[in-house]
Design an enzyme around this catalytic site. Structure first.
Site, short mmCIF file in Angstrom:
data_model
loop_
_atom_site.label_atom_id
_atom_site.label_comp_id
_atom_site.label_asym_id
_atom_site.label_seq_id
_atom_site.Cartn_x
_atom_site.Cartn_y
_atom_site.Cartn_z
N PHE A 83 199.50 -58.84 127.34
CA PHE A 83 198.43 -58.14 126.62
C PHE A 83 198.73 -57.99 125.13
CE2 PHE A 83 201.21 -54.89 128.58
CZ PHE A 83 201.59 -54.16 127.46
N GLU A 110 209.79 -46.35 113.72
CA GLU A 110 208.33 -46.28 113.59
C GLU A 110 207.92 -45.36 112.44
OE1 GLU A 110 207.72 -47.12 118.36
OE2 GLU A 110 207.12 -45.18 117.56
N THR A 141 200.74 -43.82 130.59
CA THR A 141 200.04 -44.87 129.84
C THR A 141 198.60 -45.04 130.33
OG1 THR A 141 202.16 -46.02 129.69
CG2 THR A 141 200.19 -47.30 129.14
N ARG A 167 206.06 -37.19 124.92
CA ARG A 167 205.66 -38.08 126.02
C ARG A 167 205.04 -37.26 127.16
NH1 ARG A 167 205.65 -43.69 125.17
NH2 ARG A 167 205.84 -43.87 127.43
N ASN A 182 194.12 -45.98 125.08
CA ASN A 182 194.64 -44.74 125.67
C ASN A 182 194.93 -43.65 124.63
OD1 ASN A 182 196.85 -45.97 124.61
ND2 ASN A 182 198.06 -46.01 126.49
N HIS A 199 199.59 -43.03 120.67
CA HIS A 199 200.92 -43.63 120.83
C HIS A 199 201.96 -42.52 120.74
CE1 HIS A 199 204.40 -46.22 120.12
NE2 HIS A 199 204.75 -45.38 119.16
N ARG A 256 196.15 -37.92 127.01
CA ARG A 256 195.52 -39.14 127.53
C ARG A 256 194.52 -38.82 128.64
NH1 ARG A 256 200.86 -43.04 127.14
NH2 ARG A 256 200.33 -44.04 125.15
N TYR A 308 204.25 -53.65 117.12
CA TYR A 308 204.34 -53.84 118.58
C TYR A 308 205.17 -55.07 118.95
CZ TYR A 308 201.12 -50.04 119.65
OH TYR A 308 200.54 -48.80 119.81
N LYS A 331 194.80 -43.51 118.18
CA LYS A 331 194.38 -44.92 118.20
C LYS A 331 192.89 -45.07 117.83
CE LYS A 331 198.02 -46.26 121.43
NZ LYS A 331 198.35 -47.05 122.65
P1 GDP Z 1 203.18 -46.42 126.27
O1 GDP Z 1 204.62 -46.31 125.86
O2 GDP Z 1 202.77 -45.37 127.28
O3 GDP Z 1 202.22 -46.46 125.10
O4 GDP Z 1 202.98 -47.79 127.06
P2 GDP Z 1 203.63 -49.26 126.87
O5 GDP Z 1 204.79 -49.21 125.92
O6 GDP Z 1 203.87 -49.80 128.24
O7 GDP Z 1 202.44 -50.11 126.23
C1 GDP Z 1 202.12 -50.02 124.87
C2 GDP Z 1 200.62 -49.99 124.72
O8 GDP Z 1 200.08 -51.23 125.15
C3 GDP Z 1 199.89 -48.96 125.59
O9 GDP Z 1 199.87 -47.67 125.04
C4 GDP Z 1 198.49 -49.55 125.70
O10 GDP Z 1 197.70 -49.28 124.53
C5 GDP Z 1 198.80 -51.04 125.72
N1 GDP Z 1 198.83 -51.54 127.10
C6 GDP Z 1 199.70 -51.21 128.10
N2 GDP Z 1 199.42 -51.88 129.23
C7 GDP Z 1 198.34 -52.67 128.94
C8 GDP Z 1 197.58 -53.61 129.70
O11 GDP Z 1 197.84 -53.87 130.88
N3 GDP Z 1 196.56 -54.24 129.03
C9 GDP Z 1 196.26 -53.98 127.72
N4 GDP Z 1 195.23 -54.63 127.13
N5 GDP Z 1 196.95 -53.09 126.99
C10 GDP Z 1 197.98 -52.45 127.59
#
Ligand code: GDP
Length: 138
Positions: free
Chosen positions: A58, A127, A92, A86, A113, A116, A103, A50, A10
């Protein structure tokens, strides 16, 4: 030969100079790099990528962030690629990620973080196809 997963390094991790260190961990953990490129996503591309998160509060912030600077996109191959990747990237939120995960080592925050990782075989295919043509995979 194995399954594939899709990853992006990222914007904040690219800006911090962590591309090499992250790719080294990826290869060091048995993933083969099938495709690789540095690219800056448009807001439109980030929004489409996304789209599954579009109802989440968010979403706008996520799209702005992911289009804020170049990312490195890659297709990775390994047996059990999605689940193993993963595990390698960790939770996350880096505060909850296990020691030694990407991470834990490189993420700034739950939103910034570092990487992805696809969450299913089906999404890995979608993807990978979003970012790479057949001629870019080796
Ligand atoms: P991942 O599968 O571990 O990447 O997590 P998710 O699918 O839940 O979320 C996708 C991405 O959204 C995450 O990797 C973060 O970059 C972002 N994200 C997740 N939770 C938050 C949040 O509470 N606030 C913000 N700004 N970004 C978030």
């Amino acid at each position: 030969m194995g399954n594939i997963t899709f990853t992006m390094i990222k914007p904040e991790a690219v800006a911090a100079g962590n591309i090499g260190a992250i790719l080294k961990m990826i290869e060091g953990n048995g993933f083969r790099i099938v495709a690789l490129k540095k690219v800056q996503l448009t807001k439109n591309m980030a929004g489409t990528f996304y789209e599954v998160h579009k109802e989440r509060p968010f979403y706008g912030e996520l799209v702005d962030y992911m289009s804020s600077g170049p990312i490195v996109a890659a297709i990775l191959e390994k047996e059990n690629a999605v689940v193993d990747f993963r595990a390698l990237i960790g939770a996350t939120d880096p505060a909850e990620a296990e020691d030694g995960t990407i991470r834990k080592l490189f993420a700034e925050s739950k939103s910034k973080n570092a990487v992805h990782g696809s969450d299913s075989d089906e999404n890995a295919q979608i993807e990978a196809d979003f970012h790479f043509s057949a001629g870019e995979r080796f």
